[in-house]
Design a protein around this motif. Structure first.
Motif, PDB file in Angstrom:
ATOM      1  N   TRP A 162       0.800  -1.277  -0.061  1.00 32.21           N
ATOM      2  CA  TRP A 162      -0.140  -0.197   0.160  1.00 32.21           C
ATOM      3  C   TRP A 162       0.726   1.132  -0.040  1.00 32.21           C
ATOM      4  CZ3 TRP A 162      -4.152  -1.583   3.977  1.00 32.21           C
ATOM      5  CH2 TRP A 162      -5.294  -2.308   3.395  1.00 32.21           C
ATOM      6  N   CYS A 163       1.930   1.169   0.488  1.00 34.41           N
ATOM      7  CA  CYS A 163       2.995   2.187   0.235  1.00 34.41           C
ATOM      8  C   CYS A 163       3.861   2.294  -1.035  1.00 34.41           C
ATOM      9  CB  CYS A 163       3.786   2.461   1.536  1.00 34.41           C
ATOM     10  SG  CYS A 163       2.679   3.005   3.137  1.00 34.41           S
ATOM     11  N   GLY A 164       4.036   1.137  -1.558  1.00 37.07           N
ATOM     12  CA  GLY A 164       4.868   0.994  -2.903  1.00 37.07           C
ATOM     13  C   GLY A 164       6.349   0.800  -2.808  1.00 37.07           C
ATOM     14  N   VAL A 165       6.539  -0.012  -1.731  1.00 37.63           N
ATOM     15  CA  VAL A 165       8.000  -0.470  -1.337  1.00 37.63           C
ATOM     16  C   VAL A 165       8.204  -1.955  -1.443  1.00 37.63           C
ATOM     17  CG1 VAL A 165       8.532   1.870  -0.235  1.00 37.63           C
ATOM     18  CG2 VAL A 165       7.718  -0.276   1.044  1.00 37.63           C
ATOM     19  N   VAL A 166       9.286  -2.497  -1.164  1.00 37.56           N
ATOM     20  CA  VAL A 166       9.586  -3.698  -1.024  1.00 37.56           C
ATOM     21  C   VAL A 166       9.361  -4.263   0.276  1.00 37.56           C
ATOM     22  CG1 VAL A 166      11.188  -5.547  -1.375  1.00 37.56           C
ATOM     23  CG2 VAL A 166      11.053  -3.773  -3.126  1.00 37.56           C
ATOM     24  N   GLY A 167       8.653  -5.473   0.674  1.00 35.65           N
ATOM     25  CA  GLY A 167       8.652  -5.922   2.082  1.00 35.65           C
ATOM     26  C   GLY A 167       8.933  -7.447   1.899  1.00 35.65           C
ATOM     27  N   LEU A 168       9.912  -7.798   2.832  1.00 33.01           N
ATOM     28  CA  LEU A 168      10.162  -9.209   3.064  1.00 33.01           C
ATOM     29  C   LEU A 168       9.909  -9.727   4.154  1.00 33.01           C
ATOM     30  CD1 LEU A 168      11.804 -11.688   2.003  1.00 33.01           C
ATOM     31  CD2 LEU A 168      13.726 -10.612   3.064  1.00 33.01           C
ATOM     32  N   LYS A 169       8.935 -10.831   4.291  1.00 34.26           N
ATOM     33  CA  LYS A 169       8.963 -11.748   5.405  1.00 34.26           C
ATOM     34  C   LYS A 169       9.672 -12.817   5.294  1.00 34.26           C
ATOM     35  CE  LYS A 169       5.622 -15.473   6.217  1.00 34.26           C
ATOM     36  NZ  LYS A 169       6.622 -15.959   7.137  1.00 34.26           N
ATOM     37  N   PHE A 329       0.514 -17.723   4.776  1.00 37.12           N
ATOM     38  CA  PHE A 329       2.105 -17.859   4.974  1.00 37.12           C
ATOM     39  C   PHE A 329       2.866 -17.824   6.126  1.00 37.12           C
ATOM     40  CE2 PHE A 329       0.536 -16.763   0.618  1.00 37.12           C
ATOM     41  CZ  PHE A 329       0.572 -18.013   0.093  1.00 37.12           C
ATOM     42  N   ASN A 330       1.937 -16.958   6.842  1.00 37.40           N
ATOM     43  CA  ASN A 330       2.503 -17.094   8.575  1.00 37.40           C
ATOM     44  C   ASN A 330       2.363 -18.474   9.094  1.00 37.40           C
ATOM     45  OD1 ASN A 330       1.702 -14.003   7.597  1.00 37.40           O
ATOM     46  ND2 ASN A 330       3.120 -14.085   9.243  1.00 37.40           N
ATOM     47  N   LEU A 331       1.137 -18.742   8.882  1.00 39.88           N
ATOM     48  CA  LEU A 331       0.651 -20.341   9.243  1.00 39.88           C
ATOM     49  C   LEU A 331       1.581 -21.307   8.877  1.00 39.88           C
ATOM     50  CD1 LEU A 331      -1.690 -21.227  10.979  1.00 39.88           C
ATOM     51  CD2 LEU A 331      -2.795 -21.894   8.915  1.00 39.88           C
ATOM     52  N   SER A 332       1.735 -21.259   7.554  1.00 37.31           N
ATOM     53  CA  SER A 332       2.856 -22.453   7.032  1.00 37.31           C
ATOM     54  C   SER A 332       4.037 -21.875   7.311  1.00 37.31           C
ATOM     55  CB  SER A 332       2.481 -22.387   5.318  1.00 37.31           C
ATOM     56  OG  SER A 332       3.058 -21.225   4.842  1.00 37.31           O
ATOM     57  N   GLY A 333       4.551 -20.931   7.390  1.00 41.17           N
ATOM     58  CA  GLY A 333       5.918 -20.643   7.535  1.00 41.17           C
ATOM     59  C   GLY A 333       6.585 -20.276   6.377  1.00 41.17           C
ATOM     60  N   HIS A 334       6.116 -20.182   4.903  1.00 35.02           N
ATOM     61  CA  HIS A 334       6.978 -19.911   3.809  1.00 35.02           C
ATOM     62  C   HIS A 334       7.274 -18.223   4.186  1.00 35.02           C
ATOM     63  CE1 HIS A 334       4.839 -23.638   2.671  1.00 35.02           C
ATOM     64  NE2 HIS A 334       5.514 -23.581   1.830  1.00 35.02           N
ATOM     65  N   PRO A 335       8.422 -17.842   3.435  1.00 33.69           N
ATOM     66  CA  PRO A 335       8.984 -16.578   3.201  1.00 33.69           C
ATOM     67  C   PRO A 335       8.013 -16.181   2.112  1.00 33.69           C
ATOM     68  CG  PRO A 335      10.395 -18.202   2.017  1.00 33.69           C
ATOM     69  CD  PRO A 335       9.582 -19.081   2.866  1.00 33.69           C
ATOM     70  N   ALA A 336       7.959 -15.007   2.040  1.00 31.48           N
ATOM     71  CA  ALA A 336       6.981 -14.237   1.239  1.00 31.48           C
ATOM     72  C   ALA A 336       7.515 -12.573   0.839  1.00 31.48           C
ATOM     73  CB  ALA A 336       5.542 -14.131   1.411  1.00 31.48           C
ATOM     74  N   LEU A 337       7.738 -12.061  -0.178  1.00 27.78           N
ATOM     75  CA  LEU A 337       8.025 -10.857  -0.548  1.00 27.78           C
ATOM     76  C   LEU A 337       6.766 -10.127  -1.245  1.00 27.78           C
ATOM     77  CD1 LEU A 337      11.419  -9.589  -1.578  1.00 27.78           C
ATOM     78  CD2 LEU A 337       9.464  -9.006  -2.969  1.00 27.78           C
ATOM     79  N   PRO A 349      -0.541   2.784  -4.359  1.00 30.64           N
ATOM     80  CA  PRO A 349       0.039   1.496  -4.839  1.00 30.64           C
ATOM     81  C   PRO A 349      -0.695   0.251  -4.561  1.00 30.64           C
ATOM     82  CG  PRO A 349       1.514   3.105  -3.599  1.00 30.64           C
ATOM     83  CD  PRO A 349       0.244   3.678  -3.594  1.00 30.64           C
ATOM     84  N   ALA A 350      -0.314  -0.837  -5.465  1.00 30.49           N
ATOM     85  CA  ALA A 350      -0.721  -2.110  -5.026  1.00 30.49           C
ATOM     86  C   ALA A 350       0.574  -3.110  -4.920  1.00 30.49           C
ATOM     87  CB  ALA A 350      -1.727  -2.470  -6.143  1.00 30.49           C
ATOM     88  N   GLY A 351       0.463  -4.269  -4.693  1.00 28.61           N
ATOM     89  CA  GLY A 351       1.406  -5.130  -4.518  1.00 28.61           C
ATOM     90  C   GLY A 351       1.290  -6.421  -5.256  1.00 28.61           C
ATOM     91  N   LEU A 352       2.327  -6.932  -5.614  1.00 28.64           N
ATOM     92  CA  LEU A 352       2.433  -8.472  -6.169  1.00 28.64           C
ATOM     93  C   LEU A 352       3.353  -9.244  -4.972  1.00 28.64           C
ATOM     94  CD1 LEU A 352       2.176 -10.657  -8.210  1.00 28.64           C
ATOM     95  CD2 LEU A 352       4.476  -9.770  -9.323  1.00 28.64           C
ATOM     96  N   GLN A 353       2.685 -10.432  -4.490  1.00 27.44           N
ATOM     97  CA  GLN A 353       3.318 -11.235  -3.540  1.00 27.44           C
ATOM     98  C   GLN A 353       3.929 -12.546  -4.136  1.00 27.44           C
ATOM     99  OE1 GLN A 353       2.201 -12.856   0.812  1.00 27.44           O
ATOM    100  NE2 GLN A 353       0.697 -13.532  -0.939  1.00 27.44           N
ATOM    101  N   LEU A 354       5.223 -12.539  -3.733  1.00 26.07           N
ATOM    102  CA  LEU A 354       6.084 -13.654  -4.284  1.00 26.07           C
ATOM    103  C   LEU A 354       6.221 -14.570  -2.905  1.00 26.07           C
ATOM    104  CD1 LEU A 354       7.057 -11.285  -6.386  1.00 26.07           C
ATOM    105  CD2 LEU A 354       8.831 -12.307  -6.485  1.00 26.07           C
TER     106      LEU A 354
END
Length: 371
Positions: A162-169, A329-337, A349-354
């Motif tokens: 929503w802010c148009g930046v990169v975010g990694l979990k 993906f918090n429940l499953s533990g997978h990393p996501a960006l 902005p909007a985001g695409l999750q990988l």
């Protein structure tokens, strides 16, 4: 300047860490009364730390290397400095604590800074997302190049979108976390995938991620088989996927079994609520894990919209869960960006999750660098 550019300039002594940090503090002082991204600003302490970085580099021996020398960083919440040890050792300079939702604030609305309610840098009448609200707003507005976050249900990825930046979990359990449920993990918000990669290298101890073998086989899912996202964020994310395909970064594949996850919401809430049916929650976790394992047998990435809606107003989203595409993906533990995916008709902005298999943050960052 990017975090990488700042660090390179400070290490080469073309820049002084004290000057870089003073400039960041001046930007915060000028902008934050309107943005409200910071709960606290540590001006004197930041300048002291910056001078220490300069002094260390001035007298350094051949074995001194500070990969984030002089980089101003914001940390999530008033207690975020507790987990910043690796960043401090790498030469980062914390300049303040970013806003998170205030006491009694609905979790899905906004952050509370020292000057009031945190606003989205693109539209002040919209939320930046939460709970890493101030972190995303500060990075998007150029106050700092890096900010730490924590992601328990999408709290890094949604504000990033929503802010148009990169975010990694990060992968669950990969980095220390004080969350008793294991759902909340550390993450980072950055203006580029390269800067997020610098953060990951420092906190994980991994070598700098190499480039991925392109194109990376990926599966697109607009709804994970259960969600009901709005058409516009789906269209923006899908357009971002098509750009990655056209650039030869990803190759869309059809999984042998279409992905249909069970809605993780009830299981997530049960794990957070004492006295709930944990056995039922674990059954959902196990079944979704099995389905994701089947997908990752056919592809290396899963691609989805990051959030199901555009940023809502400060009064809150009503009955819509902005986490519907992230908390699984918090429940499953997978990393996501979350990657920036363009702008909606409202100018936000909007985001695409990988999403990748556990432990494959380097793949997410390598693909994001090519976007």
């Amino acid at each position: 300047m990017s975090a990488g550019e700042i660090a390179a300039g400070v290490r080469a002594r073309e820049l002084r860490a004290a000057d870089v940090v003073a400039a960041a503090l001046e930007r915060i002082e000028r902008t934050d009364p309107q943005l409200c991204a910071f709960a606290e600003v540590w001006r004197d302490e930041a300048l002291r730390r910056a001078r220490e970085v300069d002094a260390r580099l001035d007298r350094r021996g051949p074995d001194v290397f500070l990969p984030l020398a002089g980089v101003p960083v914001a940390v999530k919440g008033r207690h975020g400095l507790r987990a910043a040890g690796p960043l401090l050792a790498a030469g980062c300079v914390p300049v303040g604590a970013t806003s998170v939702p205030g006491p009694g604030t609905p979790w899905q609305t906004w952050g509370l800074g020292a000057h009031g309610r945190t606003v989205n840098p693109w539209r002040a009448d919209r939320t930046p997302g939460g709970s890493s609200a101030g972190a995303a707003a500060a990075v998007a507005a150029g106050l700092v190049p890096l900010a730490t976050g924590g992601d328990g249900a999408g709290s890094v990825r949604i504000p990033a979108a929503w802010c148009g930046v990169v975010g990694l979990k990060t992968t669950s359990g990969r980095l220390p976390s004080g969350d008793r449920t294991g759902l909340a993990v550390p993450g980072v918000l950055a203006r580029s995938a390269s800067d997020a990669g610098l953060w990951w290298t420092v906190v994980s101890g991994e070598r700098a991620p190499a480039g991925a073998a392109l194109p990376v086989p990926a599966v697109w899912s607009p709804d994970l088989g259960f969600a009901d996202p709005d058409p516009e964020p789906v269209a923006l994310a899908r357009a971002a996927v098509e750009r990655l395909v056209a650039a030869g970064v990803v190759r869309l594949v059809r999984p042998r079994v279409p992905l249909r996850l069970a809605d993780p919401g009830p299981a997530w809430l049960a794990l957070r609520t004492p006295g709930s049916d944990l056995a039922g929650a674990e059954r959902v976790r196990a079944e979704n894990g099995r389905r994701l394992a089947g997908l990752f047998a056919d592809a290396e990435l899963l691609l989805t919209p990051t959030a199901p809606t555009a940023p809502h107003g400060h009064e809150g989203p009503g009955d819509v869960y902005s986490t519907s595409l992230t908390w699984g993906f918090n429940l499953s533990g997978h990393p996501a960006l979350s990657l920036p995916a363009g702008f909606g008709g409202d100018g936000c902005p909007a985001g695409l999750q990988l999403v990748a298999q556990p432990g494959r943050e380097a793949l997410l960052l390598a693909v994001a660098r090519e976007a």
